[in-house]
Design an enzyme around this catalytic site. Structure first.
Site, PDB file in Angstrom:
ATOM      1  CG  HIS A 116      -1.875  -1.129   1.293  1.00 53.54           C
ATOM      2  ND1 HIS A 116      -2.979  -1.227   0.481  1.00 53.54           N
ATOM      3  CD2 HIS A 116      -1.888  -2.242   2.079  1.00 53.54           C
ATOM      4  CE1 HIS A 116      -3.632  -2.337   0.755  1.00 53.54           C
ATOM      5  NE2 HIS A 116      -2.991  -2.974   1.719  1.00 53.54           N
ATOM      6  CG  ASP A 119      -1.945  10.527  -5.204  1.00 47.39           C
ATOM      7  OD1 ASP A 119      -1.579  11.663  -4.847  1.00 47.39           O
ATOM      8  OD2 ASP A 119      -2.513  10.317  -6.296  1.00 47.39           O
ATOM      9  CG  HIS A 121      -5.623  14.379  -4.705  1.00 48.37           C
ATOM     10  ND1 HIS A 121      -6.822  14.326  -5.384  1.00 48.37           N
ATOM     11  CD2 HIS A 121      -5.003  13.180  -4.966  1.00 48.37           C
ATOM     12  CE1 HIS A 121      -6.933  13.175  -6.023  1.00 48.37           C
ATOM     13  NE2 HIS A 121      -5.848  12.452  -5.767  1.00 48.37           N
ATOM     14  CG  HIS A 156      -6.333   8.084  -4.045  1.00 47.17           C
ATOM     15  ND1 HIS A 156      -5.615   7.287  -4.916  1.00 47.17           N
ATOM     16  CD2 HIS A 156      -6.369   9.323  -4.606  1.00 47.17           C
ATOM     17  CE1 HIS A 156      -5.240   8.000  -5.955  1.00 47.17           C
ATOM     18  NE2 HIS A 156      -5.665   9.249  -5.800  1.00 47.17           N
ATOM     19  CB  CYS A 157      -4.246   3.131  -1.535  1.00 43.14           C
ATOM     20  SG  CYS A 157      -2.896   1.927  -1.615  1.00 43.14           S
ATOM     21  CG  HIS A 167      -5.289  -0.940  -3.465  1.00 35.93           C
ATOM     22  ND1 HIS A 167      -4.297  -1.032  -2.507  1.00 35.93           N
ATOM     23  CD2 HIS A 167      -5.190  -2.085  -4.189  1.00 35.93           C
ATOM     24  CE1 HIS A 167      -3.632  -2.170  -2.639  1.00 35.93           C
ATOM     25  NE2 HIS A 167      -4.160  -2.822  -3.673  1.00 35.93           N
ATOM     26  CG  MET A 172      -7.264   1.204   0.883  1.00 35.58           C
ATOM     27  SD  MET A 172      -5.572   0.573   0.764  1.00 35.58           S
ATOM     28  CE  MET A 172      -4.731   1.635   1.936  1.00 35.58           C
ATOM     29  CG  HIS A 277     -30.436  18.486  -2.215  1.00 38.29           C
ATOM     30  ND1 HIS A 277     -30.613  19.810  -2.545  1.00 38.29           N
ATOM     31  CD2 HIS A 277     -31.616  18.071  -1.693  1.00 38.29           C
ATOM     32  CE1 HIS A 277     -31.843  20.187  -2.259  1.00 38.29           C
ATOM     33  NE2 HIS A 277     -32.469  19.146  -1.729  1.00 38.29           N
ATOM     34  CD  GLU A 301     -31.520  24.154  -6.638  1.00 36.95           C
ATOM     35  OE1 GLU A 301     -32.543  23.477  -6.394  1.00 36.95           O
ATOM     36  OE2 GLU A 301     -31.441  24.975  -7.574  1.00 36.95           O
ATOM     37  CB  THR A 302     -27.835  20.375  -5.746  1.00 35.42           C
ATOM     38  OG1 THR A 302     -29.150  20.038  -5.288  1.00 35.42           O
ATOM     39  CG2 THR A 302     -27.056  19.095  -5.998  1.00 35.42           C
ATOM     40  CG  HIS A 328     -30.908  15.919  -5.655  1.00 32.76           C
ATOM     41  ND1 HIS A 328     -31.736  15.672  -6.730  1.00 32.76           N
ATOM     42  CD2 HIS A 328     -31.698  16.438  -4.692  1.00 32.76           C
ATOM     43  CE1 HIS A 328     -32.970  16.052  -6.432  1.00 32.76           C
ATOM     44  NE2 HIS A 328     -32.977  16.509  -5.200  1.00 32.76           N
TER      45      HIS A 328
END
Length: 368
Positions: A116, A119, A121, A156-157, A167, A172, A277, A301-302, A328
């Site tokens: 494993h 990463d 971001h 994430h992996c 993964h 993950m 939402h 709203e969303t 939504h």
């Protein structure tokens, strides 16, 4: 199933790993900074933190332990061979301030069966630290990076090739929030604060079925790999859930608040687009792309969360009751499980909403 690193990382990735020096010229300066060790908590909760600070940068220490384990993901007892950070889906939300240094210890315990890595971001550098953190079972690694830009970011992996999506959809993934040192602001630069914060990680699962249409079970992640990969390639999830399973944030596990409280909702999706939402509420301030250097949108709203990213939405509850919070795309929200609840306490405000007449039979002679 133990994979040699060379089978998972291509030549370019290996070159990155070999070319990065162990210390930067600023290492001596970093060694003089104060350090803070954080005990992470499982989502939807978030560890204690300051929303704004007048202190200078520091080194913030986190620890993530990889757990491979069987999880039940719905009320019908469907099981998956999950791969997780700290045992939860999503992994914990980590919070720092801009220009702090994140020092992350990643541990892959010996009983695990897979290599494993992580990463991030939020990190600046090729592969987000993935090439520098690849570890086999029984190993650990320490990575440090400068949180040089504010916002919420996915981690994430990403061990290489087809292992990456597998993964991620096995659980993950998680998020990190890098707050501006002076806190959140509206579009005019006015400070914004939250009374509560919750982290919702949306997860798509791809569970294989047998010839009779029943979900299959497996004894290990490796055993599930080839069947799961076939389902993944069809791009149709069998489950779309919040925080690891259908109903994880409903009933007794509903998120709570009180009328008048401002709640910050962090929502991530490491793999697919989604559309959060809040039924009966709004996004008072929404950083739809999750980046706090951009002014927030208001009164949404969303909102839209791109796959591989996270968003932040701030809402002040004005009415009590049970609020549904869902994807939504209503098929995914209702049929596949991407739904949660807020249970809000307080006094009802008739000026905002009132039932003028209760349901009753249609009077005789009324026109249709």
């Amino acid at each position: 199933m133990l994979f040699p690193r060379g089978l998972l990382l291509n030549a370019a990735v290996i070159a990155v790993a070999l070319s990065v020096p162990g210390q930067s010229p600023a290492a001596d300066d970093i060694s003089k900074l104060p350090r803070q060790r954080i005990d992470l908590v499982a989502p939807p909760f978030v560890h204690s933190h300051q929303q704004a600070t007048t202190d200078g940068p520091k080194v913030v220490e986190f620890k993530l332990v990889v757990h491979e384990k069987e999880l039940v993901i719905d009320d019908e007892g469907t099981k998956i061979q999950a791969m997780t950070f700290n045992g939860s889906i999503p992994g914990p939300l980590m919070v720092v301030h801009q220009d702090d240094y994140v020092e992350l210890t990643l541990i892959n315990p010996a009983p695990n069966t897979m290599p494993h890595n992580i990463d991030l971001h939020a990190a600046t550098g090729a592969l987000g630290g993935g090439a520098l953190t690849l570890i086999n079972p029984g190993e650990q690694v320490v990575l440090r990076f400068k949180a040089d830009r504010p916002g919420v970011f996915v981690y994430h992996c990403a061990p290489g090739g087809t292992m990456i999506p597998w993964h991620v959809v096995s659980g993950m993934n998680g998020a990190i929030m890098v707050l501006p040192r002076d806190g959140l602001k509206d579009g005019a630069g006015k400070p914004l604060r939250y009374d509560r914060i919750y982290y919702v990680g949306e997860q798509d699962f791809y569970v294989p079925k047998d010839d009779k249409g029943n979900y299959k079970t497996y004894g290990s992640p490796a055993e599930a790999y080839f069947d799961t990969r076939e389902v993944m390639r069809k791009l149709i999830p069998t489950h779309e859930v919040f925080n690891g399973r259908v109903g994880a944030l409903t009933g007794k596990n509903a998120m709570t608040a009180k009328v008048g409280e401002s709640v910050l909702i962090i929502h991530s999706q490491a793999n697919r687009d989604t559309r959060p939402h809040l039924i009966g509420g709004h996004g008072d301030y929404v950083w739809e792309t999750g980046k706090f250097s951009n002014p927030p949108e208001t009164n949404l709203e969303t909102w839209f969360v791109r796959g591989g990213s996270a968003a932040a939405a701030l809402y002040t509850f004005k009415q009590p009751g049970i609020y549904a919070y869902l994807n939504h795309n209503l098929i995914e929200g209702v049929e596949l499980g991407a739904s949660a609840n807020f249970n809000v306490e307080g006094k009802w405000n008739d000026d905002l909403m009132q039932q003028v007449k209760a349901p009753a039979p249609i009077p005789a002679g009324s026109s249709n």
